[in-house]
Design a protein around this motif. Structure first.
Motif, PDB file in Angstrom:
ATOM      1  N   PHE A 244      44.183  40.604  34.614  1.00 53.30           N
ATOM      2  CA  PHE A 244      45.317  40.910  35.537  1.00 53.30           C
ATOM      3  C   PHE A 244      45.280  40.360  37.026  1.00 53.30           C
ATOM      4  CE2 PHE A 244      44.937  44.404  32.552  1.00 53.30           C
ATOM      5  CZ  PHE A 244      46.101  44.314  31.916  1.00 53.30           C
ATOM      6  N   MET A 245      46.385  40.251  37.554  1.00 51.59           N
ATOM      7  CA  MET A 245      46.569  39.960  39.090  1.00 51.59           C
ATOM      8  C   MET A 245      46.423  41.288  39.691  1.00 51.59           C
ATOM      9  SD  MET A 245      48.830  36.624  39.594  1.00 51.59           S
ATOM     10  CE  MET A 245      50.323  37.219  38.806  1.00 51.59           C
ATOM     11  N   SER A 246      46.432  41.145  41.124  1.00 52.45           N
ATOM     12  CA  SER A 246      46.268  42.380  41.999  1.00 52.45           C
ATOM     13  C   SER A 246      47.405  43.173  41.731  1.00 52.45           C
ATOM     14  CB  SER A 246      45.881  42.006  43.263  1.00 52.45           C
ATOM     15  OG  SER A 246      46.762  41.314  44.028  1.00 52.45           O
TER      16      SER A 246
ATOM     17  N   SER B 107      35.349  34.538  27.919  1.00 56.97           N
ATOM     18  CA  SER B 107      34.966  33.041  28.252  1.00 56.97           C
ATOM     19  C   SER B 107      35.733  32.849  29.497  1.00 56.97           C
ATOM     20  CB  SER B 107      35.603  32.417  27.086  1.00 56.97           C
ATOM     21  OG  SER B 107      37.188  32.230  27.175  1.00 56.97           O
ATOM     22  N   VAL B 108      36.611  33.633  29.814  1.00 55.78           N
ATOM     23  CA  VAL B 108      37.608  33.297  31.230  1.00 55.78           C
ATOM     24  C   VAL B 108      36.526  34.011  32.282  1.00 55.78           C
ATOM     25  CG1 VAL B 108      39.165  34.140  32.530  1.00 55.78           C
ATOM     26  CG2 VAL B 108      39.816  33.421  30.057  1.00 55.78           C
TER      27      VAL B 108
ATOM     28  N   TYR C 184      47.348  37.651  34.219  1.00 59.31           N
ATOM     29  CA  TYR C 184      46.926  36.799  35.019  1.00 59.31           C
ATOM     30  C   TYR C 184      47.446  35.537  34.288  1.00 59.31           C
ATOM     31  CZ  TYR C 184      43.723  34.542  38.248  1.00 59.31           C
ATOM     32  OH  TYR C 184      43.103  33.831  39.270  1.00 59.31           O
ATOM     33  N   ASN C 185      47.677  34.326  34.812  1.00 58.75           N
ATOM     34  CA  ASN C 185      48.029  33.013  34.310  1.00 58.75           C
ATOM     35  C   ASN C 185      46.958  32.260  33.921  1.00 58.75           C
ATOM     36  OD1 ASN C 185      48.963  30.627  33.331  1.00 58.75           O
ATOM     37  ND2 ASN C 185      50.741  30.728  34.864  1.00 58.75           N
TER      38      ASN C 185
ATOM     39  N   LEU D  14      40.712  37.395  39.901  1.00 55.11           N
ATOM     40  CA  LEU D  14      41.073  38.113  38.590  1.00 55.11           C
ATOM     41  C   LEU D  14      40.599  39.458  38.531  1.00 55.11           C
ATOM     42  CD1 LEU D  14      40.717  36.787  35.121  1.00 55.11           C
ATOM     43  CD2 LEU D  14      39.559  38.789  35.589  1.00 55.11           C
ATOM     44  N   TYR D  15      41.340  40.496  38.036  1.00 51.01           N
ATOM     45  CA  TYR D  15      41.212  42.047  37.775  1.00 51.01           C
ATOM     46  C   TYR D  15      40.999  42.400  36.348  1.00 51.01           C
ATOM     47  CZ  TYR D  15      41.887  42.669  42.997  1.00 51.01           C
ATOM     48  OH  TYR D  15      41.970  42.489  44.374  1.00 51.01           O
ATOM     49  N   LEU D  16      40.228  43.334  36.264  1.00 54.03           N
ATOM     50  CA  LEU D  16      40.106  43.972  34.747  1.00 54.03           C
ATOM     51  C   LEU D  16      40.634  45.243  34.784  1.00 54.03           C
ATOM     52  CD1 LEU D  16      36.300  42.863  34.259  1.00 54.03           C
ATOM     53  CD2 LEU D  16      38.386  41.701  33.646  1.00 54.03           C
TER      54      LEU D  16
END
Length: 751
Positions: free
Chosen positions: A340-342, A596-597, A347-348, A370-372
Motif C-alpha cells: 500500500f501507499m501511505s 520479491s517487491v 501501491y502501483n 511502500l507500506y504493509l
C-alpha cells in the motif's frame, strides 16, 4: 510469509511393539543375536531382517512409480494455485498403489524374455513385494514435494508480466530441483549411515509399510485397513462436490458476520478469510490441511504449540497492534498481504520499475515509500524471531546431544545393524556420481544465468554465492532434521544477503532465494529419502535411479501444469478480475511476488533498514533469542514440571510463518481436527488411532484431489458456475475495510 517455511515439529514417537516382524518368509538376519539400533524409536519400529533376493526395480516399479509421480505432481501443482491449496502427500500414493501392485502381479504375464541372455527380463517377477512398494513411494514423494521455482516462474510471467520462454523456465525449474542432489550424495556418510542420524519422520512411513504388508484379518465387527481406506476415500470424493462447487461457503463458515451484516468491527473479528476468524470454522478438508499439512499426522504436542502461537498472535498481538494504530494500521485492511501507499491505496508497482525491470529511484521517491498491513509486518517480525529462536532453542535444549551425535557422525561413525546389512548385501552409489551431477548442474546454472541474463538478472557470482550458502547450511540443518526433527528455513537469510548486495533487481533476488534456499531443502529431502530406503533395505543404486528420475519427471509435470493453467484460466491469479468465488487466486504466488517487491525491487534497507519505517521490526531477532532462554531457565528452576519443557518456542513461532497466505480459518479448523485426533482419539481410542489415523488422512487427501480435478475438467473448463448466497467466500464483505478517519475504500463506510 513465503510458503516454504516449515513448522518445526517435535520428535515423532512410535508405538512399541514386542517384536520386529519379518517382512517376508525368506528374510535373513546377518546380525548377531539381539543386535538392533541404539535409537529406541528405531529399534521398536524398523525390522532388522532383510531378504536381498527380492526384486526391486521391476516393470511394476517403473509403471506405478512413474504414474504415481505424474499424478501427484499434477495434483499438487493443480491445487497449489487454488484459494485453499492442497498438498497430496506420498502417503496417499503409498496406500493407493498397493492394490494396483497386487492387480499387476495377478494379471500381467510372467513370461521371461530373452531367456538365458544378458538382457533377460520378465514383466512379472512374482508377488508384489514391499521393496517395490518403497521404490514406488520414493517416486511418488518426488511428485508430492513442491517445486518452489514454479513461484518464480509465476511471479515473472503473471505478476511482473515479463517475457520468459518455456525453455528458460524449464531450465530454471530442473536446475533448482537437481542442484541439491549433488551435495546430498556427498553428505550421505554423515547423515544417512550413522545410527545417530535417525530421521524420525521416516518412522511413520516405515510403520505404514509394515501395516500394509503384514497379513491382516478383518477384526470381528470391524474393517481392514484397505476396506477403511476405500470407504473413507469414497466419502471424501462424494462430499467435496459441496465445498468444491455447490456450497463454497463451507470452506469458511464465518457466522459472526451473518449476525452483524453491517458492522465493520464484526466482520474484522469474524471473517475466517480476511479477519481474525473468531468462531470461524471450515467444513472442507482442503481448508483444514491447505497450509499446515494433515492435522491427523501432527502429534498433540506440536498441535498444542501451534494453537498457543496462533492464539497469542491472532487474538492478543494483532488486536493490540491494530487498535493502537501501530504503523498506521487502521489505514489498511486488518488482514492483508497487499502492498500500500501511505493513504491506504494499493501501491502501483509497475510505476516504479523501468523498462529493464530495475527500480526507478525518481519514480519511487515521487510515489512514496511502500507500506504493509500491520499483520504482514508483524508476520515478518515473527519470522525474524523464529530464526533466532530456533538457533538458541536447539543450542540450549539439544546442544550437548547434537555435539555428541555430530562427533559420532564425523569421527567414529558408529553404525548399527541396518548399515551393516546395507554394506554387506548391496553395492553403494559411487560418490563421483553425485560430484558429477553437482559440477554439471552448477556449470549449467551459471551458463543459463549468464546467457539469459536479461531474463534472469542473476550474475554468475550470484549462483556461486547461493550454492555456498546452501552447502554451508545443509550439514547443520541436516543434523538438526535427522536428530531433532527441527530445521530453520533459509528464506530470510537469502533474502537479506542478496537484498542488501543487489537491491533493485527483483527477478535476480527471487532467483537467488530459490537457488540458495531450495537446493538446501532438496538436499535434506533427498537425504531423508535415502534414510527411508536405508531402513527398508532398498539397493542404493535403485534408490539413486528412482530419485533422479522422479525429480526430473516431477519438475516437468509441475511446469507443464502451471503453463496449462496459465493459458486456460482467464485472468489467472488476478484477484480483482477473477469472478466471485473463483478458486484460482494463487495465494502462495501472491506472497512470493510481494516478497520479491519488498526484498528485491525496493530492498530490505528501504523497508527494514535505516532508510525504512519498519526498522523496529528488527527487535524481533532479539526477542526470538530471549524467549527460549526464558523457557530454559524456567525448566532448570522447576525440573519437576515437565510441561515447561514442552513449550517449544520455534514450533510456537514457526507455525505462524504460513500467515499469509494462510488465513485464520485454516488454523482454527486445523487445530480442532488436530485436537480430536492427537489428543482425544490418541489418548482415549488408541486402538482405532493406531489402525486408522494415517489411513484416514491419506483417504481424505486422495478423495478430495480426484473430485477437485473432476470438477475442474467437467465444469471449470466450461466456465459453468453457480451464483447464489452460498457461493460467497465467507459473507464478510466489510472485513477488509480500513477504519482510519478519512480513508476511502470502495464498498466501505467512511469514518
Amino acid at each position: 510469509m513465503d510458503d516454504d517455511h516449515e513448522i518445526n515439529a517435535p520428535l515423532i514417537t512410535t508405538h512399541r511393539s514386542t517384536t520386529n516382524h519379518a517382512t517376508t518368509s525368506g528374510d535373513i538376519s546377518p546380525s548377531p543375536a539381539g543386535e538392533n539400533s541404539p535409537i529406541e524409536q528405531v529399534a521398536l519400529t524398523v525390522p532388522v531382517t532383510d531378504d536381498p533376493s527380492l526384486p526391486t526395480f521391476t516393470f511394476r516399479t517403473w509403471i506405478l512409480g512413474t504414474l504415481a509421480c505424474v499424478v501427484l505432481s499434477f495434483l499438487n501443482q493443480f491445487f497449489g494455485f487454488r484459494r485453499e491449496p492442497l498438498s497430496v502427500t506420498a502417503i496417499s500414493a503409498q496406500i493407493a498403489v498397493l492394490p494396483l501392485g497386487h492387480l499387476m502381479a495377478s494379471t500381467v504375464t510372467d513370461r521371461v524374455f530373452f531367456r538365458g541372455k544378458r538382457w533377460e527380463f520378465t514383466l512379472n517377477p512374482g508377488r508384489f513385494n514391499v521393496k517395490e512398494h518403497v521404490l514406488i513411494t520414493i517416486f511418488a514423494s518426488s511428485g508430492a514435494a513442491s517445486v518452489y521455482a514454479i513461484h518464480f516462474v509465476t511471479a515473472v510471467k503473471v505478476f511482473y508480466r515479463k517475457d520468459m520462454t518455456a525453455v528458460v523456465a524449464l531450465l530454471v525449474v530442473v536446475t533448482t530441483q537437481v542442484l541439491g542432489f549433488g551435495w546430498a550424495g556427498v553428505f550421505r556418510r554423515y547423515l544417512v549411515e550413522p545410527a545417530a542420524m535417525w530421521w524420525p519422520q521416516n518412522l511413520v512411513q516405515v510403520s505404514l509399510f509394515r501395516a500394509l504388508h503384514e497379513k491382516e484379518e478383518r477384526p470381528k465387527g470391524g474393517l481392514t485397513r484397505n476396506q477403511f481406506f476405500l470407504i473413507a476415500f469414497i466419502c471424501s470424493f462424494a462430499y467435496y462436490v459441496f465445498p468444491g462447487y455447490l456450497f463454497p461457503m463451507l470452506s469458511s463458515l464465518s457466522w459472526v458476520c451473518w449476525i452483524f451484516p453491517t458492522s465493520v468491527l464484526a466482520h474484522q473479528l469474524g471473517s475466517g478469510l480476511h479477519g481474525l476468524g473468531v468462531g470461524a470454522v471450515g467444513l472442507d478438508w482442503s481448508t483444514i490441511c491447505a497450509y499446515l499439512g494433515s492435522p491427523l499426522a501432527s502429534p498433540w504436542f506440536a498441535t498444542a504449540n501451534v494453537a498457543a502461537g496462533f492464539g497469542i498472535f491472532m487474538y492478543v498481538i494483532m488486536p493490540i497492534a491494530y487498535w493502537l494504530n501501530l504503523y498506521n494500521a487502521r489505514r489498511f485492511p486488518i488482514f492483508s498481504d497487499g502492498l500500500f501507499m501511505s493513504d491506504g491505496e494499493k501501491y502501483n508497482i509497475s510505476s516504479i520499475m523501468d523498462s529493464k525491470f530495475h527500480l526507478d529511484m525518481e519514480a519511487y521517491h515521487r510515489q512514496g515509500p511502500l507500506y504493509l498491513s500491520t499483520m504482514f509486518a508483524m508476520v515478518y517480525g515473527i519470522g525474524f524471531a523464529c530464526l533466532s529462536a530456533t538457533l538458541v532453542h536447539v543450542f540450549l535444549f539439544h546442544g550437548s546431544e547434537i555435539m555428541q551425535l555430530s562427533k559420532s557422525a564425523f569421527q567414529d561413525k558408529k553404525i548399527d545393524i541396518h548399515t551393516k546389512i546395507m554394506r554387506k548385501y548391496y553395492k553403494h552409489v559411487p560418490e563421483w556420481w553425485f560430484v558429477c551431477i553437482l559440477l554439471f548442474t552448477i556449470m549449467a546454472t551459471v551458463f543459463i544465468c549468464e546467457y539469459y541474463t536479461d531474463q534472469l538478472q542473476l550474475p554468475w557470482w550470484g549462483v556461486i554465492l547461493a550454492c555456498v550458502v546452501a552447502i554451508l547450511f545443509t550439514l547443520p540443518v541436516g543434523i538438526l532434521r535427522a536428530t531433532t526433527n527441527q530445521a530453520p528455513s533459509l528464506n530470510i537469510i537469502t533474502e537479506f544477503i542478496i537484498g542488501y548486495i543487489r537491491p533493485g533487481y527483483p527477478v535476480g533476488v527471487m532467483l537467488f532465494k530459490v537457488y540458495g534456499n531450495v537446493s538446501m531443502k532438496q538436499a535434506v529431502f533427498f537425504l531423508q529419502d535415502f534414510k527411508l530406503g536405508h531402513y527398508m533395505k532398498i539397493p542404493p543404486r535403485a534408490m539413486f535411479m528412482a530419485q533422479v528420475l522422479g525429480t526430473l519427471v516431477s519438475a516437468l509435470v509441475h511446469l507443464v501444469t502451471m503453463w496449462w493453467l496459465m493459458n486456460t484460466v482467464p485472468n489467472f491469479c488476478d484477484k480483482e478480475l477473477l469472478p466471485q468465488g473463483s478458486p484460482w487466486t494463487c495465494p502462495g504466488d501472491h506472497v512470493f511476488y510481494d516478497s520479491s517487491v519488498i526484498w528485491g525491487l525496493i530492498g530490505p534497507r528501504r523497508i527494514f533498514g535505516d532508510l525504512g519505517h519498519y526498522s523496529a521490526i528488527n527487535w524481533f531477532f532479539l526477542a526470538g533469542a530471549i524467549a527460549p532462554f526464558l523457557v530454559w531457565l524456567a525448566h532448570k528452576a522447576f525440573p519437576e514440571k515437565e510441561w515447561i519443557r514442552l513449550i517449544t518456542v520455534p514450533v510456537l513461532l514457526g507455525a505462524l510463518s504460513e500467515l499469509p497466505p494462510a488465513t485464520a480459518v485454516n488454523y482454527s479448523s486445523w487445530i480442532l481436527v488436530g485436537f480430536a485426533s492427537g489428543f482425544v482419539a490418541y489418548r482415549y481410542h488408541r486402538g482405532w488411532w493406531s489402525r486408522h489415523n494415517y489411513v484416514l488422512s491419506g483417504a481424505l487427501d486422495a478423495g478430495l484431489a480426484f473430485m477437485g480435478v473432476l470438477l475442474y475438467l467437467c465444469l471449470g473448463m466450461q466456465h459453468i458456475s453457480l451464483d447464489w448466497w452460498g457461493s460467497d467466500s465467507d459473507g464478510c464483505s466489510l472485513a477488509s475495510c480500513p477504519t482510519a478517519p478519512g480513508v476511502k475504500s470502495e464498498g466501505c463506510p467512511l469514518y
